[in-house]
Design a protein around this motif. Structure first.
Motif, mmCIF file in Angstrom:
data_model
loop_
_atom_site.group_PDB
_atom_site.id
_atom_site.type_symbol
_atom_site.label_atom_id
_atom_site.label_comp_id
_atom_site.label_asym_id
_atom_site.label_seq_id
_atom_site.Cartn_x
_atom_site.Cartn_y
_atom_site.Cartn_z
ATOM 1 N N ILE A 35 0.860 -1.187 0.000
ATOM 2 C CA ILE A 35 0.000 0.000 0.000
ATOM 3 C C ILE A 35 0.897 1.238 0.000
ATOM 4 C CG2 ILE A 35 -1.952 -1.121 1.137
ATOM 5 C CD1 ILE A 35 -1.133 0.276 3.747
ATOM 6 N N GLY A 36 0.396 2.323 -0.510
ATOM 7 C CA GLY A 36 1.160 3.565 -0.534
ATOM 8 C C GLY A 36 1.260 4.187 0.842
ATOM 9 N N LEU A 37 2.327 4.955 1.054
ATOM 10 C CA LEU A 37 2.479 5.643 2.340
ATOM 11 C C LEU A 37 1.290 6.554 2.625
ATOM 12 C CD1 LEU A 37 6.207 6.753 2.770
ATOM 13 C CD2 LEU A 37 4.978 4.919 3.919
ATOM 14 N N SER A 38 0.703 7.114 1.590
ATOM 15 C CA SER A 38 -0.442 8.008 1.792
ATOM 16 C C SER A 38 -1.624 7.282 2.428
ATOM 17 C CB SER A 38 -0.865 8.644 0.464
ATOM 18 O OG SER A 38 -1.305 7.644 -0.430
ATOM 19 N N GLN A 39 -1.644 5.954 2.355
ATOM 20 C CA GLN A 39 -2.722 5.162 2.946
ATOM 21 C C GLN A 39 -2.443 4.761 4.387
ATOM 22 O OE1 GLN A 39 -2.648 2.502 -0.728
ATOM 23 N NE2 GLN A 39 -4.751 2.276 0.037
ATOM 24 N N VAL A 40 -1.248 5.081 4.892
ATOM 25 C CA VAL A 40 -0.873 4.714 6.259
ATOM 26 C C VAL A 40 -1.538 5.690 7.222
ATOM 27 C CG1 VAL A 40 1.063 4.523 7.879
ATOM 28 C CG2 VAL A 40 1.292 3.652 5.545
ATOM 29 N N ASP A 41 -2.177 5.145 8.251
ATOM 30 C CA ASP A 41 -2.931 5.954 9.206
ATOM 31 C C ASP A 41 -2.014 6.534 10.291
ATOM 32 O OD1 ASP A 41 -5.115 7.176 10.368
ATOM 33 O OD2 ASP A 41 -5.713 5.393 11.502
ATOM 34 N N ASP A 42 -0.962 7.208 9.836
ATOM 35 C CA ASP A 42 -0.034 7.899 10.738
ATOM 36 C C ASP A 42 0.532 9.070 9.954
ATOM 37 O OD1 ASP A 42 2.384 8.790 12.003
ATOM 38 O OD2 ASP A 42 2.482 6.896 13.096
#
Length: 174
Positions: A35-42
């Motif tokens: 998954i892309g970093l933009s999808q990381v919930d942080d």
């Protein structure tokens, strides 16, 4: 089962896995869905504040070295470490979101600061059930904190990846 095995279900360092050792590559530390970093919930990761890279929704419970190099830092709560890679990249490997709050519970590291590692060496065991059961996200994140100095990184994979396969390509190598 001994008390030690109850606390640490994995008592020995797993064997190294085969990893693509090309100088311009950073390998997947776990098998899973990219998954892309933009999808990381942080926001520290999704904003790129902690470098360029990608993340994986893991299928397994052992994180392997994405590069060959020297362990620069191991976080006391055992959920993250940094590697000064032979190719000049400063690689951050981070298991889970807010897993620092577990204070090391559910993690076992197999390396320490200053240790030499090869791509594919076992670095961290993590208890995915404990992480998720604690209401936390078990996403594994890989960033290159000095990516700008190296001209950036580009993903080499989408979809699923196996641990040890190419995940990111450095645009420049020292």
């Amino acid at each position: 089962m001994s008390l030690f095995e109850d606390v640490f279900p994995i008592s020995r360092r797993p064997r190294a896995i085969a990893a693509n050792g090309a100088a311009d590559l950073i390998c997947a530390p776990v098998s899973g869905r990219v998954i892309g970093l933009s999808q990381v919930d942080d926001p520290a990761f999704s904003s790129g504040m902690l470098g360029e890279g990608t993340a994986l929704v893991p299928d397994g419970d052992v994180a392997y070295a994405p590069v060959s190099g020297t362990v620069a830092e191991v976080v006391g709560s055992k959920h993250a470490l940094a590697i000064d890679a032979d190719n000049g990249a400063q690689v951050l490997l981070h298991v889970g979101i807010d897993t620092v709050n577990l204070r090391g519970r559910g993690f076992r590291d197999f390396v320490g600061k200053g240790d030499r590692v090869g791509a594919g060496d076992a670095l961290i065991w993590f208890d995915r059930e404990l992480i998720r059961g604690s209401g936390l996200d078990d996403t594994v994140i890989v960033t290159v904190t000095n990516a700008r100095e190296l001209g950036g990184v580009e993903p080499t994979r989408a979809g699923s990846v196996r641990a040890g396969e190419a995940l990111l390509r450095l645009k420049a190598v020292r």
